[in-house]
Design a protein around this motif. Sequence first.
Motif, PDB file in Angstrom:
ATOM      1  N   ARG A 243     -26.177  15.132 -13.651  1.00 47.84           N
ATOM      2  CA  ARG A 243     -24.780  15.389 -13.268  1.00 47.84           C
ATOM      3  C   ARG A 243     -23.989  15.732 -14.522  1.00 47.84           C
ATOM      4  O   ARG A 243     -24.166  15.103 -15.561  1.00 47.84           O
ATOM      5  CB  ARG A 243     -24.173  14.164 -12.584  1.00 47.84           C
ATOM      6  N   CYS A 245     -20.563  15.407 -16.282  1.00 52.42           N
ATOM      7  CA  CYS A 245     -19.390  14.538 -16.177  1.00 52.42           C
ATOM      8  C   CYS A 245     -18.457  14.744 -17.376  1.00 52.42           C
ATOM      9  O   CYS A 245     -17.853  13.802 -17.885  1.00 52.42           O
ATOM     10  CB  CYS A 245     -19.813  13.070 -16.094  1.00 52.42           C
ATOM     11  N   LYS A 253     -13.944   9.535 -16.267  1.00 54.78           N
ATOM     12  CA  LYS A 253     -14.310  10.764 -15.573  1.00 54.78           C
ATOM     13  C   LYS A 253     -13.269  11.124 -14.515  1.00 54.78           C
ATOM     14  O   LYS A 253     -12.704  10.255 -13.861  1.00 54.78           O
ATOM     15  CB  LYS A 253     -15.681  10.597 -14.928  1.00 54.78           C
ATOM     16  N   GLU A 256     -16.709  15.508 -11.440  1.00 52.19           N
ATOM     17  CA  GLU A 256     -18.137  15.507 -11.762  1.00 52.19           C
ATOM     18  C   GLU A 256     -18.849  16.537 -10.881  1.00 52.19           C
ATOM     19  O   GLU A 256     -18.359  16.867  -9.790  1.00 52.19           O
ATOM     20  CB  GLU A 256     -18.765  14.139 -11.520  1.00 52.19           C
ATOM     21  N   GLU A 257     -19.992  17.005 -11.340  1.00 49.75           N
ATOM     22  CA  GLU A 257     -20.723  17.982 -10.550  1.00 49.75           C
ATOM     23  C   GLU A 257     -22.225  17.862 -10.784  1.00 49.75           C
ATOM     24  O   GLU A 257     -22.674  17.277 -11.775  1.00 49.75           O
ATOM     25  CB  GLU A 257     -20.255  19.399 -10.875  1.00 49.75           C
ATOM     26  N   GLN A 312     -23.462   4.826  -9.370  1.00 53.92           N
ATOM     27  CA  GLN A 312     -22.340   5.434 -10.065  1.00 53.92           C
ATOM     28  C   GLN A 312     -21.278   5.910  -9.073  1.00 53.92           C
ATOM     29  O   GLN A 312     -21.586   6.253  -7.929  1.00 53.92           O
ATOM     30  CB  GLN A 312     -22.805   6.650 -10.868  1.00 53.92           C
ATOM     31  N   GLU A 314     -19.955   8.709  -9.076  1.00 57.49           N
ATOM     32  CA  GLU A 314     -20.221  10.113  -8.764  1.00 57.49           C
ATOM     33  C   GLU A 314     -21.557  10.343  -8.048  1.00 57.49           C
ATOM     34  O   GLU A 314     -22.025  11.486  -7.951  1.00 57.49           O
ATOM     35  CB  GLU A 314     -20.164  10.945 -10.045  1.00 57.49           C
ATOM     36  N   GLU A 354     -17.247  16.734  -7.302  1.00 54.61           N
ATOM     37  CA  GLU A 354     -16.455  15.598  -6.816  1.00 54.61           C
ATOM     38  C   GLU A 354     -15.187  15.461  -7.643  1.00 54.61           C
ATOM     39  O   GLU A 354     -15.199  15.623  -8.860  1.00 54.61           O
ATOM     40  CB  GLU A 354     -17.282  14.317  -6.935  1.00 54.61           C
ATOM     41  N   ARG A 356     -11.876  12.725  -8.241  1.00 54.35           N
ATOM     42  CA  ARG A 356     -11.403  11.363  -7.993  1.00 54.35           C
ATOM     43  C   ARG A 356      -9.892  11.373  -7.764  1.00 54.35           C
ATOM     44  O   ARG A 356      -9.134  11.826  -8.629  1.00 54.35           O
ATOM     45  CB  ARG A 356     -11.723  10.459  -9.181  1.00 54.35           C
ATOM     46  N   LYS A 406     -12.518   9.703  -3.112  1.00 56.64           N
ATOM     47  CA  LYS A 406     -13.254  10.773  -3.774  1.00 56.64           C
ATOM     48  C   LYS A 406     -13.395  11.911  -2.764  1.00 56.64           C
ATOM     49  O   LYS A 406     -13.831  11.685  -1.628  1.00 56.64           O
ATOM     50  CB  LYS A 406     -14.630  10.302  -4.234  1.00 56.64           C
ATOM     51  N   ILE A 408     -15.386  15.321  -2.113  1.00 50.56           N
ATOM     52  CA  ILE A 408     -16.617  15.939  -2.597  1.00 50.56           C
ATOM     53  C   ILE A 408     -16.892  17.199  -1.774  1.00 50.56           C
ATOM     54  O   ILE A 408     -16.684  17.212  -0.556  1.00 50.56           O
ATOM     55  CB  ILE A 408     -17.815  14.976  -2.480  1.00 50.56           C
ATOM     56  N   GLU A 696     -13.947   1.041  -8.818  1.00 50.26           N
ATOM     57  CA  GLU A 696     -15.020   1.716  -9.464  1.00 50.26           C
ATOM     58  C   GLU A 696     -15.605   0.870 -10.544  1.00 50.26           C
ATOM     59  O   GLU A 696     -16.747   0.974 -10.898  1.00 50.26           O
ATOM     60  CB  GLU A 696     -14.391   2.979  -9.994  1.00 50.26           C
TER      61      GLU A 696
END
Length: 700
Positions: A243, A245, A253, A256-257, A312, A314, A354, A356, A406, A408, A696
């Motif tokens: 990922r 981040c 973060k 993220e992807e 996590q 993410e 994603e 947040r 989140k 996504i 989180e």
Amino acid sequence: MTPSPVSPPPADTSTWPFDTVLVANRGEIASRVIRSVRALGLRSVAVYSDADRGARHVLEADVAVRIGGDAPSDSYLSIPAVVDACRRTGAGAVHPGYGFLSENAAFAHALDAAGIVFIGPSVHALDIMGDKIRSKNHVAGFDVPVVPGVAEPGLTDEDLLRSAGVVGFPLLIKPSAGGGGKGMHDVHRPEDLPEVLGTARRVAARAFGDDTLFLERLIERPRHIEVQVLADNHGTVIHLGERECSLQRRHQKVIEEAPSALLDEATRLRIGQAACNAARSVDYTGAGTVEFLVSDAAPDEFFFMEMNTRLQVEHPVTELVTGVDLVEWQIRIAAGEVLPMTQTDVVLTGHAVEARVYAENPEAGFLPSTGTVLALTEPTGEGVRVDSSLVPGGTVSSSYDPMLAKIIAWGADRGQALDRLDAALAGTVVLGVDTNIEYLRLLVNDVDVRAARLDTTMIERKLPDLTFRRVSSGDLALAAVLLVEAEPVTPGHSPWHRGDGFRLGTARPREIALEVDGATTTVRLQRADGTWTARIGDTTVDVRVDGYGVTIDGLRRRRQYRVDGDTVWLGDAGWSARLRRPGRRDLLDAALSRITRDEGSADPLVRSPMPGTVVSVSVEDGATVQAGDVLVAVEAMKMEHQLTAALSGVVRLSLKPGDLVKAQQIVATIEAAPEIDAPSPPAPAPISSPTSSSTEGNAA
């Protein structure tokens, strides 16, 4: 369409050592875990504090148990309270989510002693990987590259000050326990190090119960890439890709992807193997993440940062590109099942991103926000997933992390995933609490983000040039109309009972004062044939609100709105604003404040920008201070805010650590001393340093 899930064999839960799973967490992750627990046919138990009595995860679980007061130390961090909740509900297993007790070896010990399964790795893995100093030194012997630095147990401030010269500047202070960027600080000048060490120790002690620190060389403009690993109790260790981040603000973060656009296949293979080596080195079981710094200039070089021995925040992006339900496999592995897949079975399909959603105000220095959710719309659509803690009427408390949800999105490629995420954010409405949704949309559409030119300092560089939407004359006019139309109707038909400005001849305009971002504007309203005409300075705006919606200057507008007492919330395509009608006392205080000081001079009153707890007082009552000196540090939503003097003079305060303060409460007053008072710069914005994530928790 999104990839089909990897189809595991059906779980025979009748042979498992538990049939009830207690989720020792709150917020969106508790709700997300409960989904997988139910999908497996198991009974779910939620725990909650007093502040979370009506929370979403409480409503979704089969059983819910109160475990203490608002403070995390009295509830979600209380090992005896969680173990007792297991006994009371018959829970044979605990899923810790992330944050709180998820990486606490003492918690795993306590569950084992009580005969309860911990859905996580062994105590051995927690002990080694839960300590950043020990883990860094440990993995270096297993063909895992590490960042240069000084990492030894028990380093005092004096030790760290001496070692800083060896490490070199700029450097990074890191807490040995925990993660999520809490307690991490960049230091670029030697003279700043002593004060920052004090802040870092306080943050680490509060967030993790351990103030051990170490130093690393700060790799400037790096990429933050992490690898998801999954391991069973029978020797199988695989990774599910990486990922990206790198989009972070102060080590926290934001977006993220998966997968990373930076890595080629050869590097992906090597970094995945290094992650598996780290996991094997501690006989890891369950889901975990190995985090690396990767040089943007040399993407084939990567350095181990830490291993997170938990799920996590993410994790959904990995689930969307692999089709693997990580929570389901955490539970199945804890029950003793064998992973049916090998590394060659793992295929990454498409791209997932994603964002947040936080209760915070980016335009006001990212100050966390509290309040009640007055209106809520969460997006749906192809490739869109929402993990959320929000419910209409729910309260966002200052006791916990500000992450609310989140959003996504999955796409066949990175561009489609970003487009879908942007549309999903535009379709998200949260009124009643300030959020960062507009800020997220600005990031998603940034030219460098679109081109995958990312690094961990990019957001900080971009922030000064981000252009947020301002409240327009039409917004002011609409808010004034909504406030007037929301006024209670007084019984009777006499004109003396009407509040519409009636008089013989032309009706007297209604004057509505509205406060936005500290500035007050007067709106003058007159009504004719159901349409209000608003005058704001030299600008005239026509507004009509009816069953069809909102019309401004003859055009139908997409405005979401809610009126809450003297406050109007407006929303549109991810943007939102809060406009408040100040009371007479507020207007009088503002007028008196302007009279008693010269125009443009700094305000001598130091106010807390939000409700919170005083964690430190840097000066004594009666001390002489200079403009910019730190006076008081207030913690709210697990973030520390340093309140500073706006001008030089003698400070008057009576607070002490542990005191509670309200939003806009005066915490100190500066009495200007002519002999030291120089022309004052504008009051500096509060300095915020992220310290926790209760929803989180440890989000790194």
